[in-house]
Design a protein around this motif. Sequence first.
Motif, PDB file in Angstrom:
ATOM      1  N   LEU A  69       9.498   2.760  -5.818  1.00 45.75           N
ATOM      2  CA  LEU A  69       9.804   2.374  -4.419  1.00 45.75           C
ATOM      3  C   LEU A  69      11.196   3.176  -4.210  1.00 45.75           C
ATOM      4  CD1 LEU A  69       7.760  -0.186  -4.739  1.00 45.75           C
ATOM      5  CD2 LEU A  69       9.052  -1.115  -2.941  1.00 45.75           C
ATOM      6  N   ARG A  70      11.560   3.377  -3.033  1.00 44.80           N
ATOM      7  CA  ARG A  70      13.038   4.034  -2.585  1.00 44.80           C
ATOM      8  C   ARG A  70      13.594   3.486  -1.516  1.00 44.80           C
ATOM      9  NH1 ARG A  70      11.940   5.471  -6.935  1.00 44.80           N
ATOM     10  NH2 ARG A  70      11.638   7.322  -7.700  1.00 44.80           N
ATOM     11  N   CYS A  71      14.808   3.399  -1.471  1.00 43.20           N
ATOM     12  CA  CYS A  71      15.525   2.738  -0.337  1.00 43.20           C
ATOM     13  C   CYS A  71      15.798   3.794   0.891  1.00 43.20           C
ATOM     14  CB  CYS A  71      17.046   2.214  -1.048  1.00 43.20           C
ATOM     15  SG  CYS A  71      18.146   1.348   0.235  1.00 43.20           S
ATOM     16  N   LYS A 126       7.246   2.517  -0.389  1.00 43.40           N
ATOM     17  CA  LYS A 126       6.686   2.976  -1.364  1.00 43.40           C
ATOM     18  C   LYS A 126       6.007   4.506  -1.100  1.00 43.40           C
ATOM     19  CE  LYS A 126       2.630   1.550  -4.336  1.00 43.40           C
ATOM     20  NZ  LYS A 126       1.725   0.516  -4.467  1.00 43.40           N
ATOM     21  N   PRO A 127       6.078   5.514  -1.984  1.00 41.51           N
ATOM     22  CA  PRO A 127       6.052   6.724  -1.603  1.00 41.51           C
ATOM     23  C   PRO A 127       3.925   6.681  -1.322  1.00 41.51           C
ATOM     24  CG  PRO A 127       7.127   6.935  -3.415  1.00 41.51           C
ATOM     25  CD  PRO A 127       6.806   5.425  -3.225  1.00 41.51           C
ATOM     26  N   ASN A 128       3.945   7.809  -0.558  1.00 42.13           N
ATOM     27  CA  ASN A 128       2.272   8.024  -0.248  1.00 42.13           C
ATOM     28  C   ASN A 128       1.950   8.772  -1.284  1.00 42.13           C
ATOM     29  OD1 ASN A 128      -0.256   8.934   0.569  1.00 42.13           O
ATOM     30  ND2 ASN A 128       0.549   8.269   3.038  1.00 42.13           N
ATOM     31  N   VAL A 129       1.058   8.233  -2.180  1.00 43.19           N
ATOM     32  CA  VAL A 129       0.653   8.825  -3.342  1.00 43.19           C
ATOM     33  C   VAL A 129      -0.182  10.086  -3.064  1.00 43.19           C
ATOM     34  CG1 VAL A 129      -0.644   8.693  -5.589  1.00 43.19           C
ATOM     35  CG2 VAL A 129       0.757   6.733  -4.838  1.00 43.19           C
ATOM     36  N   GLU A 134       0.714  -1.226  -0.021  1.00 36.53           N
ATOM     37  CA  GLU A 134       0.107   0.140   0.147  1.00 36.53           C
ATOM     38  C   GLU A 134       0.761   1.125   0.095  1.00 36.53           C
ATOM     39  OE1 GLU A 134      -0.833   0.985   4.714  1.00 36.53           O
ATOM     40  OE2 GLU A 134      -2.450  -0.321   3.569  1.00 36.53           O
ATOM     41  N   PRO A 135       0.383   2.351  -0.518  1.00 32.97           N
ATOM     42  CA  PRO A 135       1.023   3.642  -0.481  1.00 32.97           C
ATOM     43  C   PRO A 135       1.829   3.818   0.945  1.00 32.97           C
ATOM     44  CG  PRO A 135      -1.036   3.852  -1.730  1.00 32.97           C
ATOM     45  CD  PRO A 135      -0.907   2.716  -1.250  1.00 32.97           C
TER      46      PRO A 135
END
Length: 315
Positions: A281-283, A299-302, A254-255
């Motif tokens: 996704l980002r580390c 995962k960024p919060n959209v 999920e975001p």
Amino acid sequence: MAKRAGPKPSSVGTPLWQFRIELSARDGATIAALEETLEPYAVALLRFERAKGKRWRIDALFAARPERKALAALLRSLGLEKRTWQLDRLPDRDWVAESQAKLPALKVGRFFVHGSHHRGALPRGKLALEIDAGIAFGTGRHQTTRGCLELIERLAATPPARPLDLGCGTGILALAMAKLWGVAVIAADNDPDAVTVTRENAERNGLRRLIRPLRSEGYAAAALKRAGPFDLIVANILARPLIEMAPDLARHLEPGGRAILSGLLIEQEDEVLAAHRARGLRCEARQHHGDWSALLLRKPNVRAATHRGRQVRGR
């Protein structure tokens, strides 16, 4: 998704054959390939640190005598034809029980991992996990499992509501999450033995009500799909399946959710990260032990990102 097997059940007096080879720690990718090839045929596959981590000894136990020509061909395919190796028949003893008894208890952050043979007192303030070496991968003693446990502890202050342990093996990471947060965890694996072992370990550790083991090829099981999306996915498998399943992970996360990935060598980090960065996704963090890596991704919060974007455009 179980990567390497621990000792499988055997009766006392069962004759075993032992293949042994010692390799440099610099041969990390070759060691992983050798273990992955031997695992389906061995009743036990063990690795021992030598020369203060500069070398590794690989022991594979077989219930029937392997053909020397087949072993030689395997080593030749991996560029190891000039390395010294042994194949010996072991005395008729219960090697499974002996190997389990030699595994020491292990402290990883606030986790205390021990086998059923442990007779000492459990340390105060630690989260005890009883895990025996068995037919599924994951006793806490491999660097990848250690890295995952450390990253799980890093998230201690932000408990997830719907965590997933994908490729659960013995279920050690699912048990750790359940112990740490008191949250229900889905533990999925494509190996039915791993599902059985996870269920048994959940019972042994008093976590049966919190652990839901299920068989799933990746994210394909209907029950897994219904339970998602997840706010934490832990996948300690191998680099190639991690790369191949990156789109599925992004879809089932999920975001704002996080993922802990391991089973990869440090030299495979860039490729694994590229596959997940391509999905947004980002580390956030990395843990290295020996040649092995564990990654914490987010995962960024959209909705938050969209809101910030509208603020910028409104200026």
